[in-house]
Design an enzyme around this catalytic site. Structure first.
Site, mmCIF file in Angstrom:
data_model
loop_
_atom_site.group_PDB
_atom_site.id
_atom_site.type_symbol
_atom_site.label_atom_id
_atom_site.label_comp_id
_atom_site.label_asym_id
_atom_site.label_seq_id
_atom_site.Cartn_x
_atom_site.Cartn_y
_atom_site.Cartn_z
ATOM 1 N N ILE A 185 0.865 -1.165 0.000
ATOM 2 C CA ILE A 185 0.000 0.000 0.000
ATOM 3 C C ILE A 185 0.907 1.223 0.000
ATOM 4 C CG2 ILE A 185 -0.209 -0.106 2.526
ATOM 5 C CD1 ILE A 185 -2.954 1.196 2.287
ATOM 6 N N SER A 186 0.655 2.169 -0.886
ATOM 7 C CA SER A 186 1.535 3.329 -1.041
ATOM 8 C C SER A 186 1.486 4.225 0.194
ATOM 9 C CB SER A 186 1.130 4.150 -2.270
ATOM 10 O OG SER A 186 1.340 3.419 -3.449
ATOM 11 N N PRO A 187 2.545 5.006 0.443
ATOM 12 C CA PRO A 187 2.517 5.970 1.544
ATOM 13 C C PRO A 187 1.383 6.968 1.352
ATOM 14 C CG PRO A 187 4.745 5.697 0.698
ATOM 15 C CD PRO A 187 3.836 5.001 -0.262
#
Length: 428
Positions: A105-107
């Site tokens: 999951i991206s920042p």
């Protein structure tokens, strides 16, 4: 995590894929987290609401996001619901987190940045490539009319669809399939957002983008990518380079067409002397998620004409740069790392762990952390000095991320001439 490595305890990683200990949140908020809060319930909900508000203030607004609709979406969507239970205590750190099957999951800042650049409108129909956990689709859900999202890993697609349905995101439609091909049955799309990186822009996505529409996509080699904003004008794409970045690769047909493959038996750093520059990019090529930095040019560089300096006067704020590379721990037992470093009145931030230094974090087959080496802390004022270090490589390692700078400390620290090379190989 040993105390001598905690100086980097707030580092964010887009790509980064870093897993940190509970002490991170204690440092950030001044409060210890009860592990039971990660299991939900009123107590956990209140805690996560507070952490989400702090994350938005610190990393989203503090990172420069100004679109009020995007900020509201980041405040509203519960990121902790989109990460595995064992990662929920880290859900509101500005960092990538593993979600299984080699995906992340991206920042939060990256999600907000891409969303703001896409300029979502209430009437838009949006195609997302790379559903992952479903978090990006949930952010878009309240900003646009419909979201069509494709995930190539079927178990992830099923899990994301179930999460989105449970949380009431009824205008998001999930499909398991190869995102390279897009979703022609629902084309054309006003906007397309791609959260995995192909080497080149897939032609089907270009064809499915509406005239006048926008696409945001990371493009390039496995560890050297640039995030582009594309506009379709008169049937052609107008490109705007936004920043260097690092996303997981687009698999399926895109990976089969990849011409340049990484060399994990021969890891190297790109632009470690900061001499290379691109006019359209603020960050130095090869380095991504740079914060509170300046590439300085002149006669005071220890090597060449340029070096990077990180300056911070706000305790707790990150000032750093990251670079990823492939490394195969089955072949390489030890790496050699050399660099020049200089400090100007570097002091700890809100705790002794918030300092300056270098960290290499190693990741395995599924992009879960398998080891870490911290160099530092660097404190006080000192002239340019050359450092040489031997870095043991875990046998499970398949890739790594190098982080330089300050996370939470104040003052100025500068780096130049970073070089990485295999030092000791394993016997066959």
């Amino acid at each position: 995590m040993p105390s001598h490595t905690r100086w980097w305890s707030m580092r964010g990683n887009a790509l980064g894929l870093l897993t940190l200990c509970l002490a991170i949140v204690t440092v950030l908020t001044g409060h210890a987290i009860d592990v039971r809060a990660g299991q939900g319930g009123p107590r956990g909900t209140l805690l996560f609401d507070r952490l989400r508000q702090e994350m938005v203030k610190r990393d989203i607004i503090g990172g420069g996001i100004t679109n009020p609709r995007v900020i509201e979406a980041m405040l509203r969507v519960p990121r902790h619901e989109f990460v595995p239970p064992d990662q929920r205590r880290l859900a509101y750190m500005d960092m990538a987190l593993p979600i299984g099957y080699g995906q992340t999951i991206s920042p939060p800042y990256v999600v907000a940045f891409m969303t703001e650049k896409l300029d979502p409108q209430p009437t838009d129909r949006v195609l997302e490539i790379g559903t992952g956990s479903g978090y990006q689709a949930a952010i878009l859900s309240g900003l646009v009319k419909e979201v069509y999202t494709i995930e190539i890993v079927e178990p992830l697609a099923q899990r994301a669809a179930a999460t989105l349905k449970r949380l009431g995101y009824s205008n998001v439609f999930v499909k398991a399939g190869d995102g390279y091909l897009g979703w022609p049955e629902h084309a054309p799309f006003d906007k397309i957002i791609v959260t995995c990186s192909p080497e080149n822009i897939p032609q089907p996505l270009i064809e499915q983008l509406k005239e006048g529409g926008k696409m945001i996509i990371p493009v390039g080699e496995r560890y050297q990518q640039i995030l582009y904003l594309l506009r379709k004008e008169n049937g052609k794409l107008v490109k705007e380079a936004l920043q260097p970045t690092l996303f997981v690769p687009m698999t399926g047909q895109a990976e089969a067409q990849r011409q340049i493959q990484p060399d994990p038996a021969n890891p190297r750093l790109v632009n470690g002397d900061f001499e290379e520059e691109l006019d359209e990019l603020e960050s130095p090529p090869g380095w991504y998620y740079c914060k509170e930095f300046e590439v300085r040019r002149g006669g005071d560089a220890p090597s060449g004409q340029a070096y990077i300096a990180f300056r911070n006067q706000q305790p707790g704020r990150p000032a750093r740069a990251l670079q990823g590379f492939a490394v195969d721990g089955r072949e390489i037992r030890e790496l050699g790392l050399t660099f020049w470093v200089r400090g100007e009145n570097v002091r700890p931030g809100r705790s002794l762990q918030e300092s300056a230094g270098v960290v290499i974090t190693f990741f395995g087959e599924n992009r879960a952390p398998v080891g870490e080496k911290a160099i530092g802390p660097f404190l006080g004022s000192f002239p340019w000095r050359k450092e040489s270090h031997r870095i043991p490589v875990p046998p499970e390692a398949r890739e790594a991320i190098l982080a330089i700078g300050m996370t939470g400390a104040v003052g100025t620290v500068a780096f130049d001439a970073l070089e990485l090379r295999p030092l000791v190989t394993r016997q066959k």
